[in-house]
Design an enzyme around this catalytic site. Structure first.
Site, PDB file in Angstrom:
ATOM      1  CG  ASP A   9     -25.579  97.028 -20.609  1.00  0.00           C
ATOM      2  OD1 ASP A   9     -25.495  97.622 -21.715  1.00  0.00           O
ATOM      3  OD2 ASP A   9     -24.585  96.627 -19.982  1.00  0.00           O
ATOM      4  CB  CYS A  32     -24.297  91.665 -16.604  1.00  0.00           C
ATOM      5  SG  CYS A  32     -25.523  92.621 -15.672  1.00  0.00           S
ATOM      6  NE  ARG A  84     -22.934  97.062 -22.933  1.00  0.00           N
ATOM      7  CZ  ARG A  84     -22.012  96.377 -22.249  1.00  0.00           C
ATOM      8  NH1 ARG A  84     -20.851  96.122 -22.801  1.00  0.00           N
ATOM      9  NH2 ARG A  84     -22.261  95.940 -21.037  1.00  0.00           N
ATOM     10  CG  HIS A 116     -26.321  91.751 -20.494  1.00  0.00           C
ATOM     11  ND1 HIS A 116     -25.168  92.471 -20.714  1.00  0.00           N
ATOM     12  CD2 HIS A 116     -26.921  92.326 -19.436  1.00  0.00           C
ATOM     13  CE1 HIS A 116     -25.088  93.457 -19.827  1.00  0.00           C
ATOM     14  NE2 HIS A 116     -26.137  93.397 -19.032  1.00  0.00           N
ATOM     15  CB  CYS A 129     -29.577  94.010 -17.862  1.00  0.00           C
ATOM     16  SG  CYS A 129     -28.412  95.070 -16.974  1.00  0.00           S
TER      17      CYS A 129
HETATM   18 CO    CO Z   1     -26.376  94.170 -17.134  1.00  0.00          CO
END
Ligand code: CO
Length: 208
Positions: A43, A100, A45, A97, A41
């Site tokens: 993302d 998400c 993080r 993850h 992803c």
């Molecule tokens: Co995500």
């Protein structure tokens, strides 16, 4: 993060790398020979290479919202083609993850404009696994399970491609479904039984 700070960090990083190995960048510039393709992803993080402890040159990476492998997305399909046919990777990992935002957004009745068709792929995962998901009463648990099932279905999408089917048949390639537990920092192998799954899906998706 301050943009100026990035260039300062970069200079510092070069100094550190060259201190360990004066030929570090010369070696990197030569070629790449990664054994792994990882689709994760976008993302901020989820710094997937860092989580894996991977060095430059070891993992070919593709990231998008909710680690998707839509069948008509030229971007991810090109990445799969290039890494399987040309780089000859031995493993393809889809790493989702928990927490998400993409999966969460897909669970809500909300018009998100341009994001709708992308997130609809996740709604399709929900529809495929509605029976199982509807049995989970706790919303957080349901959210977690949808994240895992989304990883599984994206792995299935990988197995639908001809490049992967050929490499899989010759036992040159393995597909893995993982999830990153953002609460603990742990990478979890979902241990998806792809051999069993292949028997079920190949009847429909076999290309040769
Ligand atoms: Co995500």
């Amino acid at each position: 993060m301050d943009i100026k700070k990035i260039f300062e960090n970069n200079k510092q990083r070069i100094i550190e790398k060259l201190k360990i190995d004066p030929n570090h960048f010369k070696k990197l510039a030569k070629t790449q020979n990664p054994d792994i393709l990882c689709i994760s992803c976008s993302d901020s993080r989820v710094p997937i290479e860092d989580l894996m402890g991977a060095k430059p040159g070891e993992v070919f990476i593709h990231r998008n919202i909710a680690n998707m492998v839509p069948n008509t997305d030229l971007n991810v399909m090109s990445v799969i083609n290039f890494s399987v046919v040309h780089l000859k990777v031995k493993h393809i990992i889809v790493c989702g993850h928990y927490e998400c935002g993409g999966v969460k957004a897909a669970m809500q009745a909300k018009d998100l404009g341009l994001l709708n068709p992308w997130l609809r792929n996740i709604r399709d995962v929900y529809r495929l696994h509605k029976k199982e998901l509807d049995l989970i009463k706790n919303e957080d648990d349901k959210y977690k399970r949808l994240i895992e099932l989304n990883v599984q279905e994206q792995c299935v999408n990988i197995l639908k491609t001809s490049d992967v089917q050929l490499a899989y048949r010759d036992r040159e390639l393995t597909v893995h479904g993982w999830v990153f537990d953002i609460h603990s920092g742990e990478l979890i192998d979902l241990n998806i039984d792809f051999d069993k799954m292949l028997q079920e899906i190949m009847e429909i998706y076999r290309l040769s």
